[in-house]
Design an enzyme around this catalytic site. Structure first.
Site, PDB file in Angstrom:
ATOM      1  N   GLY A  58       0.922  -1.238   0.194  1.00 48.22           N
ATOM      2  CA  GLY A  58      -0.190  -0.151  -0.024  1.00 48.22           C
ATOM      3  C   GLY A  58       0.963   1.004   0.156  1.00 48.22           C
ATOM      4  N   CYS A 118       6.090  -5.447   0.552  1.00 42.15           N
ATOM      5  CA  CYS A 118       6.249  -4.147   0.060  1.00 42.15           C
ATOM      6  C   CYS A 118       6.548  -2.786   0.951  1.00 42.15           C
ATOM      7  CB  CYS A 118       5.417  -4.024  -1.144  1.00 42.15           C
ATOM      8  SG  CYS A 118       6.153  -2.688  -2.477  1.00 42.15           S
ATOM      9  N   ILE A 120       5.601  -3.345  -7.363  1.00 41.35           N
ATOM     10  CA  ILE A 120       4.768  -2.455  -7.634  1.00 41.35           C
ATOM     11  C   ILE A 120       5.595  -1.291  -6.834  1.00 41.35           C
ATOM     12  CG2 ILE A 120       2.581  -1.496  -7.711  1.00 41.35           C
ATOM     13  CD1 ILE A 120       1.544  -4.462  -7.646  1.00 41.35           C
ATOM     14  N   HIS A 148       5.151  -8.829  -4.152  1.00 42.71           N
ATOM     15  CA  HIS A 148       3.732  -9.130  -3.780  1.00 42.71           C
ATOM     16  C   HIS A 148       3.385 -10.440  -4.092  1.00 42.71           C
ATOM     17  CE1 HIS A 148       2.335  -5.013  -3.282  1.00 42.71           C
ATOM     18  NE2 HIS A 148       3.361  -4.716  -3.855  1.00 42.71           N
ATOM     19  N   GLU A 182       1.135 -12.250  -2.839  1.00 44.20           N
ATOM     20  CA  GLU A 182      -0.444 -12.380  -2.847  1.00 44.20           C
ATOM     21  C   GLU A 182      -1.097 -12.241  -4.421  1.00 44.20           C
ATOM     22  OE1 GLU A 182       1.375  -9.814  -1.995  1.00 44.20           O
ATOM     23  OE2 GLU A 182       0.329  -7.974  -2.413  1.00 44.20           O
TER      24      GLU A 182
HETATM   25  N1  GLN Z   1       5.801   2.819  -2.853  1.00 45.49           N
HETATM   26  C1  GLN Z   1       5.208   2.220  -1.638  1.00 45.49           C
HETATM   27  C2  GLN Z   1       5.574   2.956  -0.087  1.00 45.49           C
HETATM   28  O1  GLN Z   1       6.724   3.540  -0.414  1.00 45.49           O
HETATM   29  C3  GLN Z   1       5.261   0.940  -1.624  1.00 45.49           C
HETATM   30  C4  GLN Z   1       4.383   0.561  -2.755  1.00 45.49           C
HETATM   31  C5  GLN Z   1       3.590  -0.947  -2.378  1.00 45.49           C
HETATM   32  O2  GLN Z   1       3.482  -1.340  -1.292  1.00 45.49           O
HETATM   33  N2  GLN Z   1       3.290  -1.708  -3.503  1.00 45.49           N
HETATM   34  O3  GLN Z   1       5.207   2.773   0.666  1.00 45.49           O
END
Ligand code: GLN
Length: 186
Positions: free
Chosen positions: A47, A78, A133, A169, A171
């Site tokens: 997120g 992430c 991502i 990820h 999931e």
């Molecule tokens: N870019 C997000 C961050 O710095 C992380 C991206 C993700 O969880 N897919 O919090």
């Protein structure tokens, strides 16, 4: 059956919910301290880590989460990995410091910030698809941390004692090796 909590304040918690069930455990969404009390382990999903930090404070979950982590396993993917790190850069921000890793946020840059790559975990099973991502890069790993997989020379799946992170990820694919490894810690 063991119960895995998925922190559900923000981010892709629903996909983790399904992945945990596919891997063979019960999943519940965690929004309060009493939800957390029902869990044998916790997943902090992807997120936006800065938003999640604010929401953790707002919901008065930061302290309870740290206490939980002192006894039970936590897995961060992430943004979750950013929250679990000891040190966060680019820009620097607060974190829970559950694992001795240093991470740089959004480290792959704008052009190639999201992709599906093939990685080969050290713990067997052959190649695995890894979805990145706007991922962070783990720049430093402490002596007690074990690197389970790397991509382009950087660690992307790391565990330390009962805790674990991935910068990708799992999931979002049907390969349940990462979730099964976490369930084995419960
Ligand atoms: N870019 C997000 C961050 O710095 C992380 C991206 C993700 O969880 N897919 O919090």
């Amino acid at each position: 059956m063991k119960t895995v909590g998925i922190l559900a304040l923000q981010g892709d918690f629903e996909a983790h919910h399904k992945a945990v069930e596919r891997a063979g455990a019960n999943a519940i969404e965690v929004r309060t301290e009493s939800d957390l009390a029902r869990c044998d382990g916790l997943i902090v999903p992807g997120g936006e880590s800065s938003t999640m930090l604010k929401l953790l404070d707002q919901e008065k979950l930061t302290g309870p989460l740290k206490l939980f982590a002192a006894q039970k396993p936590v897995y961060g993917s992430c943004a979750g990995a950013i929250l679990l790190a000891r040190e966060v850069t680019h820009p620097s921000q607060a974190s829970l410091g559950l694992m001795d890793i240093q991470v740089e946020r959004n480290a792959y840059g704008r052009q190639i910030d999201s992709r599906i790559a093939l990685i080969t975990p050290e713990n067997g099973g052959g190649e695995m698809e890894a979805v990145f991502i706007r991922a962070p890069i783990i720049r430093k790993v402490g002596a007690d941390a074990i690197v389970l997989a790397s991509y382009r020379g950087d660690p992307v799946w790391v565990e330390q004692g009962r805790h674990m992170v991935t910068t990708f990820h799992p999931e979002l694919t049907t390969d349940s090796r990462v979730h099964r490894r976490f369930l084995a810690k419960l």
